[in-house]
Design a protein around this motif. Structure first.
Motif, mmCIF file in Angstrom:
data_model
loop_
_atom_site.group_PDB
_atom_site.id
_atom_site.type_symbol
_atom_site.label_atom_id
_atom_site.label_comp_id
_atom_site.label_asym_id
_atom_site.label_seq_id
_atom_site.Cartn_x
_atom_site.Cartn_y
_atom_site.Cartn_z
ATOM 1 N N ILE A 70 -0.980 -7.328 -55.781
ATOM 2 C CA ILE A 70 -0.397 -7.905 -57.022
ATOM 3 C C ILE A 70 0.938 -8.786 -56.201
ATOM 4 C CG2 ILE A 70 0.585 -8.146 -59.469
ATOM 5 C CD1 ILE A 70 -2.328 -7.207 -59.169
ATOM 6 N N ASP A 71 1.024 -10.091 -56.700
ATOM 7 C CA ASP A 71 1.965 -11.130 -56.243
ATOM 8 C C ASP A 71 3.045 -11.442 -57.313
ATOM 9 O OD1 ASP A 71 1.340 -11.422 -53.509
ATOM 10 O OD2 ASP A 71 -0.574 -12.142 -54.226
ATOM 11 N N SER A 72 4.375 -11.178 -57.166
ATOM 12 C CA SER A 72 5.175 -11.657 -58.036
ATOM 13 C C SER A 72 6.264 -12.346 -57.341
ATOM 14 C CB SER A 72 5.679 -10.417 -58.999
ATOM 15 O OG SER A 72 6.444 -9.542 -58.394
ATOM 16 N N LEU A 73 7.399 -12.901 -58.359
ATOM 17 C CA LEU A 73 8.551 -13.234 -57.626
ATOM 18 C C LEU A 73 9.547 -12.462 -57.131
ATOM 19 C CD1 LEU A 73 9.194 -16.039 -60.368
ATOM 20 C CD2 LEU A 73 8.275 -16.382 -58.009
ATOM 21 N N ASP A 76 9.232 -10.056 -51.244
ATOM 22 C CA ASP A 76 10.126 -10.327 -50.366
ATOM 23 C C ASP A 76 9.908 -11.697 -49.798
ATOM 24 O OD1 ASP A 76 12.088 -9.447 -48.372
ATOM 25 O OD2 ASP A 76 10.659 -9.960 -46.794
ATOM 26 N N TRP A 77 8.387 -12.282 -50.029
ATOM 27 C CA TRP A 77 8.065 -13.528 -49.433
ATOM 28 C C TRP A 77 8.557 -14.911 -50.331
ATOM 29 C CZ3 TRP A 77 6.077 -16.280 -53.642
ATOM 30 C CH2 TRP A 77 5.320 -15.500 -54.544
ATOM 31 N N ASN A 78 9.295 -14.323 -51.416
ATOM 32 C CA ASN A 78 9.910 -15.429 -52.443
ATOM 33 C C ASN A 78 11.399 -15.655 -51.936
ATOM 34 O OD1 ASN A 78 9.750 -17.288 -54.565
ATOM 35 N ND2 ASN A 78 11.141 -15.510 -55.725
ATOM 36 N N ARG A 79 11.736 -14.663 -51.092
ATOM 37 C CA ARG A 79 13.218 -15.097 -50.672
ATOM 38 C C ARG A 79 13.510 -16.017 -49.540
ATOM 39 N NH1 ARG A 79 12.493 -10.074 -52.802
ATOM 40 N NH2 ARG A 79 13.844 -9.276 -54.243
ATOM 41 N N SER A 80 14.433 -16.714 -49.512
ATOM 42 C CA SER A 80 14.883 -17.705 -48.267
ATOM 43 C C SER A 80 15.274 -16.700 -47.087
ATOM 44 C CB SER A 80 15.796 -18.656 -48.511
ATOM 45 O OG SER A 80 15.208 -19.508 -49.627
ATOM 46 N N LYS A 81 15.058 -16.907 -45.775
ATOM 47 C CA LYS A 81 15.230 -15.952 -44.635
ATOM 48 C C LYS A 81 15.887 -17.103 -43.620
ATOM 49 C CE LYS A 81 11.892 -12.663 -46.122
ATOM 50 N NZ LYS A 81 10.801 -11.964 -45.596
ATOM 51 N N ILE A 82 16.641 -16.299 -42.846
ATOM 52 C CA ILE A 82 17.312 -17.185 -41.701
ATOM 53 C C ILE A 82 17.156 -16.258 -40.418
ATOM 54 C CG2 ILE A 82 19.146 -17.959 -40.402
ATOM 55 C CD1 ILE A 82 20.532 -18.318 -43.391
ATOM 56 N N ILE A 83 16.540 -16.971 -39.266
ATOM 57 C CA ILE A 83 16.176 -16.348 -37.976
ATOM 58 C C ILE A 83 16.751 -17.504 -37.064
ATOM 59 C CG2 ILE A 83 14.291 -14.978 -38.266
ATOM 60 C CD1 ILE A 83 12.519 -17.320 -37.163
ATOM 61 N N LEU A 84 17.278 -16.873 -35.763
ATOM 62 C CA LEU A 84 17.927 -17.547 -34.743
ATOM 63 C C LEU A 84 16.712 -17.561 -33.418
ATOM 64 C CD1 LEU A 84 21.710 -16.341 -34.884
ATOM 65 C CD2 LEU A 84 20.500 -18.722 -35.447
ATOM 66 N N LEU A 85 16.471 -18.604 -33.204
ATOM 67 C CA LEU A 85 15.652 -18.869 -31.931
ATOM 68 C C LEU A 85 16.027 -19.792 -30.900
ATOM 69 C CD1 LEU A 85 12.041 -18.930 -33.521
ATOM 70 C CD2 LEU A 85 12.936 -16.907 -32.019
ATOM 71 N N GLU A 86 16.317 -19.794 -30.035
ATOM 72 C CA GLU A 86 16.614 -20.650 -28.895
ATOM 73 C C GLU A 86 18.045 -21.415 -29.252
ATOM 74 O OE1 GLU A 86 15.174 -21.253 -26.124
ATOM 75 O OE2 GLU A 86 13.697 -19.842 -26.251
ATOM 76 N N GLY A 87 18.877 -20.404 -29.780
ATOM 77 C CA GLY A 87 20.148 -21.074 -30.542
ATOM 78 C C GLY A 87 20.155 -21.881 -31.597
ATOM 79 N N ARG A 93 11.009 -19.935 -46.113
ATOM 80 C CA ARG A 93 10.534 -19.314 -47.585
ATOM 81 C C ARG A 93 8.962 -19.593 -47.765
ATOM 82 N NH1 ARG A 93 12.980 -21.051 -53.086
ATOM 83 N NH2 ARG A 93 11.369 -19.530 -53.571
ATOM 84 N N ALA A 94 8.495 -18.952 -48.662
ATOM 85 C CA ALA A 94 7.090 -19.237 -49.156
ATOM 86 C C ALA A 94 7.461 -19.591 -50.555
ATOM 87 C CB ALA A 94 6.170 -18.070 -48.791
ATOM 88 N N ILE A 95 6.110 -20.349 -50.770
ATOM 89 C CA ILE A 95 5.947 -20.841 -52.371
ATOM 90 C C ILE A 95 4.362 -20.354 -52.689
ATOM 91 C CG2 ILE A 95 6.189 -22.199 -54.306
ATOM 92 C CD1 ILE A 95 8.567 -23.527 -52.683
ATOM 93 N N ASP A 96 3.959 -19.816 -53.562
ATOM 94 C CA ASP A 96 2.663 -19.479 -53.734
ATOM 95 C C ASP A 96 1.916 -20.824 -54.503
ATOM 96 O OD1 ASP A 96 3.887 -18.421 -56.101
ATOM 97 O OD2 ASP A 96 1.744 -18.049 -56.972
ATOM 98 N N GLU A 97 0.851 -21.145 -54.040
ATOM 99 C CA GLU A 97 0.151 -22.363 -54.926
ATOM 100 C C GLU A 97 -0.255 -22.200 -56.166
ATOM 101 O OE1 GLU A 97 0.118 -25.944 -53.680
ATOM 102 O OE2 GLU A 97 1.741 -24.886 -53.290
ATOM 103 N N GLU A 204 14.887 -13.948 -62.834
ATOM 104 C CA GLU A 204 13.441 -14.016 -62.234
ATOM 105 C C GLU A 204 13.816 -13.616 -60.595
ATOM 106 O OE1 GLU A 204 11.468 -17.521 -62.768
ATOM 107 O OE2 GLU A 204 12.252 -18.494 -61.057
ATOM 108 N N GLY A 205 12.865 -13.024 -60.115
ATOM 109 C CA GLY A 205 13.143 -12.942 -58.829
ATOM 110 C C GLY A 205 13.968 -11.623 -58.301
ATOM 111 N N THR A 206 14.192 -10.738 -59.210
ATOM 112 C CA THR A 206 15.105 -9.446 -58.881
ATOM 113 C C THR A 206 14.323 -8.483 -58.769
ATOM 114 O OG1 THR A 206 15.916 -9.304 -61.022
ATOM 115 C CG2 THR A 206 17.251 -10.698 -59.497
ATOM 116 N N GLU A 207 15.021 -7.141 -58.354
ATOM 117 C CA GLU A 207 14.386 -6.057 -58.084
ATOM 118 C C GLU A 207 13.746 -5.249 -59.578
ATOM 119 O OE1 GLU A 207 13.041 -4.466 -55.434
ATOM 120 O OE2 GLU A 207 13.864 -6.076 -54.338
ATOM 121 N N ASP A 208 14.455 -5.684 -60.697
ATOM 122 C CA ASP A 208 14.059 -5.202 -61.982
ATOM 123 C C ASP A 208 13.008 -5.857 -62.746
ATOM 124 O OD1 ASP A 208 15.617 -7.048 -63.038
ATOM 125 O OD2 ASP A 208 16.163 -6.071 -64.637
#
Length: 269
Positions: A70-73, A76-87, A93-97, A204-208
């Motif tokens: 089951i998918d909901s807000l 984890d995919w609904n949260r913006s994330k940051i990674i560092l690659l090559e400086g 982030r993902a948004i479901d269609e 919306e989009g919180t753990e509870d």
């Protein structure tokens, strides 16, 4: 003799001035070419960095599906994330269609009219006629091929419509109020659904957050929904839109967006 020396001096000055101007022009052109080359290199870098982020997001979505069907807000995919690659800093982030109505489905003029106050019945009719004539839209931007479509109307529709969802059902755990209204749900039922989804903190989009798992659970919150409405409700998502930003500096950001199928990893757009 003085006149001759004066002439030579003037002539020499003009030569030096001309050479100076030519040097400036050459340097300017060289600088422009260097900047262009830099932009091309950064564009190539952003493409491969975006592909890396896309692959990472795909892995995360598949892992999420293995853990939960089951998918909901709150996922984890609904949260913006940051990674560092090559400086470089990469935001993704993902948004479901499936939170959107599939324009390639059985949508009426009245359904479209509920999505935007800027839309008239005549333009809604043009959209339906265009879709029926073509059979299937490949992108939402095709709506601009309709004679009376404007940028303002398109902006009012684009967040609620898609041409990519896996079936013609909307995910009731992620759908916007406008979308729920468009499928024929009344205001009181929508409020009950949103209140249940958002949990105790009303955000919306919180753990509870509470998550609907089947239609019986939905009906227990709203009362018995109309059969036609029930047939349009789903509880999971398969197609996702991935938004990626590659930050080269404070003022230079390259954005990439891709739509893909979570199950087979196929890029649709």
């Amino acid at each position: 003799m003085r006149d001759r020396k004066g002439t030579i001096l003037i002539f020499t000055t003009w030569i030096l001035l001309t050479l100076t101007i030519l040097s400036i022009i050459v340097a300017s052109r060289a600088s422009g070419q260097l900047n262009l080359a830099k932009y091309e290199i950064e564009a190539l870098q952003s493409y491969y960095l975006a592909k890396a982020a896309l692959s990472k997001m795909l892995v995360e979505l598949r892992e999420d599906k293995n853990e939960n069907t089951i998918d909901s807000l709150k996922d984890d995919w609904n949260r913006s994330k940051i990674i560092l690659l090559e400086g470089k800093e990469i935001l993704y982030r993902a948004i479901d269609e499936e939170r959107r109505l599939n324009l390639n489905g059985n949508i009426s003029e009245d359904t479209l009219l509920r999505l935007s106050s800027d839309l008239t019945y005549e333009i809604a009719k043009e959209i339906i006629q265009y879709k029926n004539k073509k059979g299937r839209l490949d992108s939402l931007e095709e709506l601009f091929l309709i004679e009376d479509m404007t940028g303002e109307i398109f902006q009012g529709l684009k967040d609620y419509l898609t041409v990519f969802s896996s079936d013609y059902k909307i995910n009731i755990n992620t759908a916007d109020r406008k979308v729920l209204e468009a499928i024929g749900m009344d205001t009181e039922d929508i409020e009950r659904i949103m209140s249940y989804r958002n949990g105790q903190d009303s955000e919306e989009g919180t753990e509870d957050d509470n998550v609907f798992k089947d239609i019986a659970e939905v009906n227990s919150i709203t009362g018995l929904l109309d059969t036609k409405v029930q047939q349009q409700i789903g509880f999971s998502s398969q197609i996702f839109r991935i938004s990626i930003e590659v930050r080269f500096s404070k003022n230079r950001v390259m954005k990439v967006e891709a739509v893909f199928d979570r199950d087979d990893g196929k890029i649709l757009s």
